[in-house]
Design a protein around this motif. Structure first.
Motif, PDB file in Angstrom:
ATOM      1  N   LEU A 195      19.550 -16.865  13.913  1.00  0.00           N
ATOM      2  CA  LEU A 195      20.463 -17.775  13.228  1.00  0.00           C
ATOM      3  C   LEU A 195      21.879 -17.399  13.632  1.00  0.00           C
ATOM      4  O   LEU A 195      22.255 -16.224  13.580  1.00  0.00           O
ATOM      5  N   HIS A 196      22.645 -18.395  14.042  1.00  0.00           N
ATOM      6  CA  HIS A 196      24.052 -18.230  14.404  1.00  0.00           C
ATOM      7  C   HIS A 196      24.865 -18.961  13.346  1.00  0.00           C
ATOM      8  O   HIS A 196      24.520 -20.096  12.984  1.00  0.00           O
ATOM      9  N   TYR A 197      25.942 -18.347  12.869  1.00  0.00           N
ATOM     10  CA  TYR A 197      26.758 -19.002  11.838  1.00  0.00           C
ATOM     11  C   TYR A 197      28.177 -18.451  11.875  1.00  0.00           C
ATOM     12  O   TYR A 197      28.444 -17.387  12.426  1.00  0.00           O
ATOM     13  N   THR A 198      29.078 -19.221  11.271  1.00  0.00           N
ATOM     14  CA  THR A 198      30.482 -18.838  11.167  1.00  0.00           C
ATOM     15  C   THR A 198      30.909 -19.026   9.722  1.00  0.00           C
ATOM     16  O   THR A 198      30.468 -19.963   9.056  1.00  0.00           O
ATOM     17  N   TYR A 199      31.776 -18.137   9.237  1.00  0.00           N
ATOM     18  CA  TYR A 199      32.372 -18.325   7.935  1.00  0.00           C
ATOM     19  C   TYR A 199      33.846 -17.956   7.990  1.00  0.00           C
ATOM     20  O   TYR A 199      34.280 -17.188   8.853  1.00  0.00           O
ATOM     21  N   THR A 200      34.600 -18.546   7.077  1.00  0.00           N
ATOM     22  CA  THR A 200      36.012 -18.241   6.918  1.00  0.00           C
ATOM     23  C   THR A 200      36.246 -17.898   5.457  1.00  0.00           C
ATOM     24  O   THR A 200      35.784 -18.619   4.566  1.00  0.00           O
ATOM     25  N   LEU A 201      36.948 -16.817   5.213  1.00  0.00           N
ATOM     26  CA  LEU A 201      37.346 -16.430   3.864  1.00  0.00           C
ATOM     27  C   LEU A 201      38.852 -16.275   3.872  1.00  0.00           C
ATOM     28  O   LEU A 201      39.397 -15.498   4.641  1.00  0.00           O
ATOM     29  N   GLY A 202      39.504 -17.039   3.027  1.00  0.00           N
ATOM     30  CA  GLY A 202      40.953 -16.916   2.987  1.00  0.00           C
ATOM     31  C   GLY A 202      41.573 -17.941   2.080  1.00  0.00           C
ATOM     32  O   GLY A 202      40.973 -18.769   1.490  1.00  0.00           O
TER      33      GLY A 202
END
Length: 128
Positions: A121-128
């Protein structure tokens, strides 16, 4: 005047501990395993801490699916655990292919996670 400056400084220092928006996107898998019924009918469920953020649509008969859905959570904090579960939808019950989880950190981060029953599984997340 010094007390208002001190209060402002304490407030600004506390912002790093405050809740922030988490956005999970660019979910895709490669090499998902086949089962007795054929190629995987995959979907992903997304959690942050103990909160369910939802699930993707099912991609039928696709070992290398890509999901367009994005998930947001407005109360995330650095260090919370992001958990993604990859499932194969079946007639009687859905099979769990694998689980990806990690503590989130500020910024944009992309990861590859190797699933227990095969595939990535490939994924991206952003926290900000």
């Amino acid at each position: 005047m010094a007390s208002s400056s001190s209060s402002l400084l304490l407030f600004l220092c506390g912002l790093s501990l405050a809740a922030a928006q988490l956005r999970v996107f660019n979910l895709r898998a490669s090499g998902l395993p086949s089962d007795l019924l054929g190629t995987t009918d995959g979907y992903v469920t997304v959690f942050c801490a103990s909160n369910s953020l939802g699930k993707t649509s099912v991609r039928n008969n696709n070992a290398n699916p890509w999901w367009e859905e994005e998930f947001s959570y407005f109360k995330a904090q650095e260090g919370d655990v992001l958990r993604l579960e990859v499932h194969d939808r079946d007639v009687l019950f859905d099979d769990l292919i694998g689980v990806c989880q990690r503590q989130i950190k500020v910024g944009t981060n992309s990861h590859d996670c190797y699933l227990k029953k095969g595939g990535t599984l490939h994924y991206t997340y952003t926290l900000g």
